[in-house]
Motif scaffolding. Structure first.
Motif, PDB file in Angstrom:
ATOM      1  N   ASN A  31      -8.713   3.310   0.357  1.00 51.21           N
ATOM      2  CA  ASN A  31      -8.088   2.924  -1.155  1.00 51.21           C
ATOM      3  C   ASN A  31      -7.074   1.944  -1.041  1.00 51.21           C
ATOM      4  O   ASN A  31      -6.481   1.596  -2.169  1.00 51.21           O
ATOM      5  N   ASN A  63       0.936  -1.062   0.157  1.00 46.78           N
ATOM      6  CA  ASN A  63       0.054   0.014  -0.044  1.00 46.78           C
ATOM      7  C   ASN A  63       0.721   1.371   0.078  1.00 46.78           C
ATOM      8  O   ASN A  63       0.248   2.293   0.524  1.00 46.78           O
ATOM      9  N   ASP A  86      -2.081   6.077  -4.181  1.00 45.37           N
ATOM     10  CA  ASP A  86      -3.216   7.160  -4.060  1.00 45.37           C
ATOM     11  C   ASP A  86      -3.950   7.268  -2.961  1.00 45.37           C
ATOM     12  O   ASP A  86      -4.948   6.593  -2.779  1.00 45.37           O
ATOM     13  N   GLU A  87      -3.114   7.587  -1.783  1.00 44.55           N
ATOM     14  CA  GLU A  87      -3.981   7.768  -0.578  1.00 44.55           C
ATOM     15  C   GLU A  87      -4.153   6.458  -0.010  1.00 44.55           C
ATOM     16  O   GLU A  87      -4.997   5.900   0.553  1.00 44.55           O
ATOM     17  N   GLU A  88      -3.307   5.137  -0.329  1.00 46.94           N
ATOM     18  CA  GLU A  88      -3.555   4.009  -0.012  1.00 46.94           C
ATOM     19  C   GLU A  88      -2.869   3.465   1.636  1.00 46.94           C
ATOM     20  O   GLU A  88      -3.426   2.601   2.063  1.00 46.94           O
ATOM     21  N   GLU A  90      -4.369   8.998   4.192  1.00 48.11           N
ATOM     22  CA  GLU A  90      -5.376   9.724   3.615  1.00 48.11           C
ATOM     23  C   GLU A  90      -4.703  11.137   3.568  1.00 48.11           C
ATOM     24  O   GLU A  90      -3.819  11.768   4.360  1.00 48.11           O
TER      25      GLU A  90
END
Length: 255
Positions: free
Chosen positions: A169, A138, A193-195, A198
Motif C-alpha cells: 500500500n 508512508n 492505510d497499512e502503508e 500491514e
C-alpha cells in the motif's frame, strides 16, 4: 536538509559512524564491529575506549553498547521543543480518550522524529519509540507534515530519501504522492492505510502555526479496530481538534 561540512574531520566521522552502528543493536563485539566498519580493530578499540572514558559507551563482558548518557543529552534537546512541552498532556489525553497509541512528532532532515508517545487502553506494541526516525511518505503523522510543507521542500525530501516501499500500500510514485498531499491539505488530516505496517492504520493531523509547520500528531491502531470506516468518525475530529488546540497553546505562549 543537512548541510555538508566544508572541511569534515575524519576522526569525528569515524566516531559518529561507530556510535550509529552501536545504536542498531543491543550490544556488539569488537570483531562484529570490525566486520561492519571500514576500520581496524585497534582503531575501533581506541574510539571505544575514549567513548567509555567519557561515559558514552559501556562494556559488559565482550559486548559494547551505548550508555544512558545519550538519553540525558537527547532529553535536554527535546525539552527545548515547545511542541513537546505543550504537547505531552494533550497526547496523554488523546490516548485516554481514544484508547489508542497517540504520537507526537516533528520533521528533521526530511524524516519524522518521534518526540512523545502515550498508550491508551487498546494501544498496540510497535517498533516506534521516542527518538525513532521514519520516512515521512508512508505514515499518517509524516504525510500530515508533508502536506503542510511547500512543494519545493517536499520535492527536496523526495530527492534526498526517495519513496521506498514498505508494504503493497506504500505510495512509491511522486505524482501520486503529491495528489495525496493535496487531498490531505484540503480535508485537514492524513491517513496511513497499512502503508508502513500491514494490519496497522493511522490518522494524523499537522500542528500548523500560521504557515509554520511545527510537527504533527497521530493515533495508531489495528486496522480492524480503526479501519477505513474510522477515517470520518469522531476519532478523526478529535485528532484534528487536538492538533489545533496544541497550535493555539504554542501561539499564545509565544505572545
Amino acid at each position: 536538509m543537512t548541510k555538508k561540512a566544508n572541511h569534515p574531520v575524519k576522526t569525528t566521522e569515524k566516531t559518529l559512524e561507530l556510535i550509529e552502528t552501536l545504536d542498531t543493536g543491543d550490544g556488539s563485539r569488537l570483531s562484529e564491529l570490525e566486520e561492519q566498519l571500514e576500520m581496524s580493530k585497534s582503531g575501533i578499540h581506541n574510539h571505544l575506549s575514549t567513548l567509555r572514558e567519557h561515559g558514552y559507551v559501556e562494556k559488559n563482558g565482550d559486548l559494547y553498547a551505548l550508555n544512558l548518557k545519550f538519553l540525558s543529552l537527547g532529553g535536554h534537546v527535546r525539552s527545548r521543543s515547545s511542541l513537546y512541552r505543550h504537547g505531552r498532556s494533550k497526547i496523554d489525553q488523546l490516548a485516554d480518550d481514544t484508547g489508542m497509541l497517540a504520537n507526537l512528532a516533528t520533521e528533521e532532515n526530511g524524516r519524522a522524529v518521534y518526540l512523545y508517545q502515550s498508550r491508551g487502553q487498546y494501544a498496540v506494541n510497535l517498533d516506534t519509540h521516542v527518538g525513532f526516525r521514519l520516512p515521512l511518505h508512508n505514515i499518517g503523522i509524516g504525510k500530515a507534515i508533508l502536506a503542510s510543507l511547500p512543494r519545493d521542500r517536499v520535492e527536496g525530501i523526495v530527492d534526498q530519501w526517495g519513496l521506498p516501499e514498505a508494504t503493497a500500500n506504500t505510495i512509491t510514485d511522486r505524482e501520486e504522492l503529491f495528489e495525496e498531499l493535496d487531498r490531505i491539505e484540503e480535508r485537514g488530516f492524513a491517513t496511513d492505510d497499512e502503508e508502513r505496517t500491514e494490519g496497522l492504520t493511522c490518522i494524523g493531523a499537522p500542528v500548523n502555526l500560521g504557515g509554520e509547520v511545527l510537527g504533527a500528531i497521530s493515533i495508531s491502531a489495528p486496522t480492524k479496530r480503526l479501519g477505513n470506516s474510522g477515517f470520518d468518525d469522531n476519532i478523526t475530529a478529535e485528532v484534528e481538534s487536538t492538533a489545533h488546540e496544541l497550535a493555539l497553546d504554542i501561539k499564545y505562549a509565544r505572545e
